[in-house]
Design an enzyme around this catalytic site. Structure first.
Site: not given
Ligand code: GLC
Length: 561
Positions: A224, A275
């Site tokens: 993310d 690993e």
């Molecule tokens: C990413 C996710 C989104 C979230 C953001 C903060 O863009 O896809 O849904 O709100 O990160 O974590």
């Protein structure tokens, strides 16, 4: 139109030669756990619900699943605010349920990718609680980004940065003596404090989180906000674009996006993955505009894939599509990485609605009842055509739950039902992402369309969704569900994901390409175009009239005579 011609000179991407890793041509299906299937009846989807329905994915014909977060979380951002990275939120089940899901998926031949959210934690993470309870300058605060404010008495935020969800990216805390004190950075919601990735403890802890899930058997991680972990230490003000990497008027890069320092983190993670036995992958969620900058995340010693958001944002117009496809392949080929393709996910307006707007796609921040409504039939028609084009392209493809049903965005959600923090933080000027997150209809006649036996659903489902239900489409010729199944079967059988790509001559409004002996024509124009004489049509995104033409907003897969 004469039959499409091909010449070597127009080859834009050679076939993927090696046996290589499974991910290079995989079709990966995103499950948003809150909204896929609810086994315990509370109206929120859960892991046992997913496990019970995994056969759907086998029937559909995908290779892998990516699960959005299911970890302990106060759910301030639907689970992207994590308070413990090594457990399962009771809302979604238990660690034993996660193990059972992994085991069943593997038994069915499906790989499983889980979400990793390293940019920030929840404000309920023990580290953040400790930071708030500790004084400025303490080791507890050093794991986050705390700064003194500007102005008289520090009453102004340390920089002018905006949160991606609206409002300021800083919140001021109250110190132990009861006085207003330092500010902490949150590029997203105030309940998602950004971690300090210069801190060795932060790095070590996330490596441990990776090991934790690798040892449980996951096949990879979707990372993310992969472009956001490292901030410019000078913390300059920013006047450029908010959401994606770009440069401001003075040519300075975004201080909190796509900083050079992120890459060494992913190199370390790549070594860590290697690993471990098996063929595990890292996938970058990097909203970075320049495709060459995105490709830097998938250099040979970094991640394996990055979402191709440039493709998602490309309008349904042949010239734009050709350009993005060619640029994507060029940029990824240059680093030896597979290109990915994606049209929908939990953060964007579903493509069956997006492509039904006058702009035919592009960037949108949600649709509300008072906004102009998308043209539903046109959107669905284009979405089916767009998907058939996407699934013919070499590389990996991502599908978002429900798109195989042709699900539109819920564009008339009542404001009271909205839960995306974007809606509140922008004072409702951005409707937010809830419309793409509505629970899936499985049965036309069941309570909450089979999503939950209790009939509950955390977001209301539109009345007319019975017709999109899986059981209303299964075995029905021409249904979107059967179109996806047929396309995925052909794609797999013909190894299209490992194939080459050649541009073929065609009218301006038509994307015409070859992949192996398959010819793909996507008509984005307003007029029908002639199909090459004698060609066998393997699949088309809508019924063909039988007069040798391809109607507007239709894609066909052909084998020339
Ligand atoms: C990413 C996710 C989104 C979230 C953001 C903060 O863009 O896809 O849904 O709100 O990160 O974590």
């Amino acid at each position: 139109m004469t039959g499409p011609q091909t010449t070597e000179a127009r080859l834009v991407h050679p076939a993927d030669p090696g046996p290589g890793s499974w991910h290079r041509d995989a079709v990966i299906y995103q499950i948003y756990p809150r909204s896929w299937a609810d086994a315990d009846g509370d109206g929120v989807g859960d892991l046992p619900g997913i496990t019970a329905r995994l056969e759907h994915l086998v029937e559909l014909g995908v290779d892998a699943v990516w699960l959005s977060p299911f970890y302990p979380s106060p759910q301030a951002d639907a689970g992207y605010d994590i308070s413990d990275h090594r457990d399962v939120d009771p809302l979604f089940g238990s660690l034993a349920d996660a193990d059972a899901l992994l085991a069943r998926a593997h038994e069915l031949g499906l790989k499983v990718i889980v979400d990793l959210v390293p940019n920030h934690t929840s404000d309920e993470h023990p580290w953040f609680a400790a930071a708030l309870a500790s004084p400025p300058g303490s080791p507890e605060r050093a794991r986050y980004v705390f700064r003194d404010g500007r102005g008289h008495g520090g009453e102004l935020p340390p920089t002018n940065w905006s949160s991606a969800f609206g409002g300021a990216a800083w919140t001021r805390v109250v110190e132990a003596d009861g006085r207003p004190g330092q500010w902490y950075l949150h590029v997203f919601d105030r309940r998602q404090p950004d971690l300090n990735w210069d801190h060795p403890e932060v790095r070590a802890d996330f490596e441990d989180v990776l090991r934790f899930w690798l040892d449980r058997g996951v096949d990879g991680f979707r990372v993310d906000v992969a472009s956001g972990l490292v901030k410019d230490p000078a913390m300059p003000d920013w006047h450029g674009p908010l959401r994606v990497q770009g440069v401001d008027a003075d040519g300075r890069p975004h201080p909190a996006r796509d900083q050079e320092g992120v890459h060494e983190i992913y190199r370390a993670w790549r070594r860590l993955l290697e690993e471990h036995p098996g063929d595990r992958v890292l996938v970058a969620e990097a909203w970075v505009a320049d495709l060459d900058r995105v490709a830097r995340y998938v250099r040979p010693d970094e991640m394996h894939q990055a979402f191709n958001f440039a493709y998602l944002l490309t309008p349904w117009r042949a010239a734009d599509l050709r350009q993005t496809v060619a640029e994507s392949l060029r940029a990824n080929d240059a680093v030896g990485a597979p290109t990915t393709w994606v049209l929908s996910n939990h953060d964007v307006v579903r493509h069956a609605s997006r492509l039904g707007t006058p702009a035919r796609g592009g960037r949108m921040t949600g649709i509300g009842a008072d906004d102009p409504q998308p043209d539903g039939p046109a959107g669905l028609r284009r979405a089916r055509a767009a998907t058939l084009l996407m699934l013919a392209l070499p590389g990996a493809a991502y599908l978002y739950q429900g798109e195989e049903l042709g699900l539109p965005e819920h564009t008339t959600l009542p404001d009271e039902a909205r839960q995306d923090p974007t809606f509140v933080r922008t004072g409702g000027t951005e409707k937010g992402r809830d419309g793409a997150r509505v629970p899936i209809p499985w049965e036309a006649g069941g309570p909450s369309y089979g999503f939950s036996a209790s009939g509950r659903s955390w977001l209301p489902q539109p009345r007319e969704w019975a017709r999109y239900a899986v059981d209303a489409q299964r075995g029905v010729p021409g249904s979107t569900y059967e179109l996806y199944r047929a396309a995925l079967r052909l794609r797999r059988g013909r190894h299209l994901g490992r194939g080459d790509l050649r541009w073929l001559d065609a009218p301006e409004d038509v994307v015409a390409l070859g992949n192996g002996d398959l010819v793909v024509l996507a008509n984005t124009g307003e007029q029908p175009v002639a199909l090459p004489g004698g060609a066998e049509v393997l699949l088309a995104s809508d019924d063909l009239p039988g007069d040798g033409t391809l109607p507007p907003d239709t894609t066909a897969w052909l084998v020339p005579a």
